[in-house]
Design an enzyme around this catalytic site. Sequence first.
Site, PDB file in Angstrom:
ATOM      1  N   LYS A 483       0.833  -1.196   0.000  1.00 24.23           N
ATOM      2  CA  LYS A 483       0.000   0.000   0.000  1.00 24.23           C
ATOM      3  C   LYS A 483       0.871   1.251   0.000  1.00 24.23           C
ATOM      4  O   LYS A 483       2.074   1.185   0.276  1.00 24.23           O
ATOM      5  CB  LYS A 483      -0.925  -0.001   1.215  1.00 24.23           C
ATOM      6  CG  LYS A 483      -0.204   0.036   2.553  1.00 24.23           C
ATOM      7  CD  LYS A 483      -1.186   0.030   3.706  1.00 24.23           C
ATOM      8  CE  LYS A 483      -0.462   0.125   5.039  1.00 24.23           C
ATOM      9  NZ  LYS A 483      -1.379   0.231   6.173  1.00 24.23           N
ATOM     10  N   ARG A 581     -10.315   1.031  14.780  1.00 26.53           N
ATOM     11  CA  ARG A 581     -10.216   1.819  13.554  1.00 26.53           C
ATOM     12  C   ARG A 581     -11.286   1.318  12.594  1.00 26.53           C
ATOM     13  O   ARG A 581     -12.233   2.023  12.295  1.00 26.53           O
ATOM     14  CB  ARG A 581      -8.810   1.678  12.969  1.00 26.53           C
ATOM     15  CG  ARG A 581      -8.505   2.553  11.788  1.00 26.53           C
ATOM     16  CD  ARG A 581      -7.034   2.511  11.435  1.00 26.53           C
ATOM     17  NE  ARG A 581      -6.539   1.186  11.118  1.00 26.53           N
ATOM     18  CZ  ARG A 581      -5.262   0.882  10.864  1.00 26.53           C
ATOM     19  NH1 ARG A 581      -4.344   1.834  10.924  1.00 26.53           N
ATOM     20  NH2 ARG A 581      -4.894  -0.351  10.583  1.00 26.53           N
ATOM     21  N   TYR A 708      14.091  32.043   2.000  1.00 23.16           N
ATOM     22  CA  TYR A 708      12.896  32.854   2.243  1.00 23.16           C
ATOM     23  C   TYR A 708      12.854  33.385   3.671  1.00 23.16           C
ATOM     24  O   TYR A 708      13.266  32.711   4.624  1.00 23.16           O
ATOM     25  CB  TYR A 708      11.632  32.030   1.989  1.00 23.16           C
ATOM     26  CG  TYR A 708      11.317  31.813   0.528  1.00 23.16           C
ATOM     27  CD1 TYR A 708      11.014  32.886  -0.315  1.00 23.16           C
ATOM     28  CD2 TYR A 708      11.317  30.534  -0.008  1.00 23.16           C
ATOM     29  CE1 TYR A 708      10.721  32.674  -1.653  1.00 23.16           C
ATOM     30  CE2 TYR A 708      11.023  30.313  -1.348  1.00 23.16           C
ATOM     31  CZ  TYR A 708      10.727  31.390  -2.166  1.00 23.16           C
ATOM     32  OH  TYR A 708      10.439  31.192  -3.484  1.00 23.16           O
ATOM     33  N   MET A 757      10.377  25.098  -2.481  1.00 25.87           N
ATOM     34  CA  MET A 757       9.550  24.109  -3.154  1.00 25.87           C
ATOM     35  C   MET A 757      10.388  23.063  -3.894  1.00 25.87           C
ATOM     36  O   MET A 757      10.127  21.863  -3.795  1.00 25.87           O
ATOM     37  CB  MET A 757       8.590  24.775  -4.144  1.00 25.87           C
ATOM     38  CG  MET A 757       7.726  23.768  -4.893  1.00 25.87           C
ATOM     39  SD  MET A 757       6.589  24.528  -6.078  1.00 25.87           S
ATOM     40  CE  MET A 757       5.387  25.247  -4.971  1.00 25.87           C
TER      41      MET A 757
END
Length: 810
Positions: A483, A581, A708, A757
């Site tokens: 997964k 869950r 930044y 980024m």
Amino acid sequence: MYTLDTILQPIGSRKSHLNLPNSTFSALAYDTRKIRMGESSLFFALVQQRDGHRYIEEAYEKGVRNFVISDNDFDISPYLDANFVWVENTLRALQQLAAYHRNHFSIPVIGITGSNGKTIVKTWLHQLLAPEYNCYQSPKSYNSQLGVALSLWNLTKEHDLALIEAGISKVGEMDALQDIIRPTLGILTGIGPAHQEGFDSEKQKIDEKLKLFKEVKTVVAPSAALSSASLVDSDYITWGDQLTDNLRLLKVQKDEETTILMLRYGALECAVTVPFIDKASIDNVLTCTLVMLTLGYDMEVIKKRLAWLRPLEMRLQLKKGKHNSSIIDDTYSNDLASLQIALDFLGQQNQSSVKKLVLSDFEGQEWTSLSIGRLAELLNVQSLSQIILVGNRLTSLQQQLTTPSLLFESTDLLIDSLEQLDLRDNVLLLKGGRRFELERLSRLLVEKSHDTVLEINLKALENNLSQYRSCLKKGVRMMTMVKAFSYGSGSFEIANVLQFNKVDYLTVAFVDEGAELRRGGISLPIMVLSPHEGTFEDILLYSLEPEIYSLRILKAFVAFLKERDIKAYPIHLKLDTGMHRLGFMEREIEEALMIIAAHTQLRVATVFSHLVGAGNEELKKFSAQQIALFKRMSTQVETTLGYTVIKHICNTSGIVHHPEAHFDMVRLGIGAYGFDMAPNSLSLQEVGSLKTTITQIKELSAGETVGYDRKGVLQRDSRIATVKIGYADGYDRRLGNGVGKMAINNSLVPTVGNICMDMCMLDVTDIVAREGDEVLVFPNINQSAKNIGTIPYELLTGISSRVKRVYFYE
């Protein structure tokens, strides 16, 4: 080629049943997945993590008629035309057969051992000695108890020198390898921390490695590695910076890309320029130099040939190609043994039924009718759609191929014809010698990306799988979690390895993950966690098996199957024993079972639950309560339904810490990828390595700021490196401003300023770093996760899909 009756005594036969005593064999088989020439194979039923006796039927179906086994109770009656030989230990028998084969040769055999550099030294020596010798080298890193035996078996009368690696991980292993290899010249490479856990001390590890040379008169070694050894009766020829060294390193002078070594050998003093600057490569060059001097080579010849050497990509890589193709890049060397390994890996790939091979001429190979015939035989039993040959000497090979083929005299001519070749929607293996530069073809065929990559070590995945399997009793199955894009590692690429290694089930989180695996050729049963009504059509379309966790989903799936008149569809019943869950509580299970029992549309394949804190000592009592509740509920399931089901509750940590709860199957998750949140004694290897490169280095003064919002305030004159990874790639913004650490040239450096980024900045003031250098993003992913208050799972699954995955198999 040997007849079966001639090898009974060498392999220590206890008894035999021979229908055809004169039956011949030329290939050794131990893995049914890799059998291509069954009729000419001798199968050894190895008993390691998996019992090879279970696969005799499959080997028989593939044409094998000669078997070496150890199980006295094995029923041979179904195999009326087969030969069986019983031995005490099948691995030892295989080793003894390899030793028997080795004894037929009187050529020089160079045995190589050490912690670091064995494969590099072996491969470089193969290149350096090729003009004078038809060298045989053990393939890749075949240096284990099994690998050495398989390596020696490929030695033929056409070879006049052999280079054989030997690796050990614990005391007592080298004696068997020495008996097989019987080297005439020895090489000890560097000694490092690898496999240190198998030894009480470094001295014990060195002494064990030196057992390889107990019958060798001459051994080449770095003097630094011998300082704590108990030397055996060999004549050690050493290199180093000591007055007593035979090859003395006087001075090292480095520039951007080369190193000048001032050396003294006897009365000769000379300067040697090599195309490397890292210490490991320099050490390996010195070892190769001293070996060549020992063999009688002139220093001027050595100097010229050392200049040929290049860094080696010591692994086979699987890359995403253009036009829906997969490229297997194995272009650093070419010989028959490594070609077989690469073809086996090609055979594992299921993403396309169209498989092609680009094969160059072999470097240093003297072609004879026998060697060409052996190569043609190997290629003709592969399931290939096309073979593309490169090299004007391969005409005679092409004439013997049964597979459609093309021949190009050079790589340039192949590249010029690339547009005319149909290389779409296929799996393409590139296998070539260094001088043919097939890596140029690889660059043209592989999808481009920025310089940040996640390298996935498929061999490490197999190791981890083996480690957890060693904890299981015979008959316990394994479900493996793929997964979340296999915890960030990929989809069908990972699943192909798991399927090849015969796990029993795969598990995905979402239906579209399972659909992608089916489209990639995966045929294993696939369980889908927490499906919803909108996914039922695709579950059916792709033969996926849903987790059923609530009455609502159960009723909806029954109604869906009724409409389509489907019977006995497999489902997986989730029980809630304390995680709270998903899953049926104990008070809900009776109603669910009544529905299942009343509807023939369903059949429960497995019933399972999830441990809350399997590796947590403080939760041991709660885990015991969960296990007891699971036993009670699963018994109720089987009693009500009237049939047995597969039961599983153990996750990764549970496999190690709760062997009493393995039941019928266990679920291996993050452990397959090298992480277990609960400490254990298994030797796990990290599967993924996130790497990037330095784009630019700036010299900045104290008081200036970086990034930044001017968060990175420099307290001193600094060198700041910008690297090609940012939060869009999955490098968490919380790792900025010195919280995160990366590694450049084995040195840790901190981040500076906020993470951008697509980029971030590192302080490289205190280390040697250059633009273009490789950067390891998570040198310690556990520590990185801890620094920002999370777990490795989050960092792994957060690596962006825009980061190219490169798979390699060492």
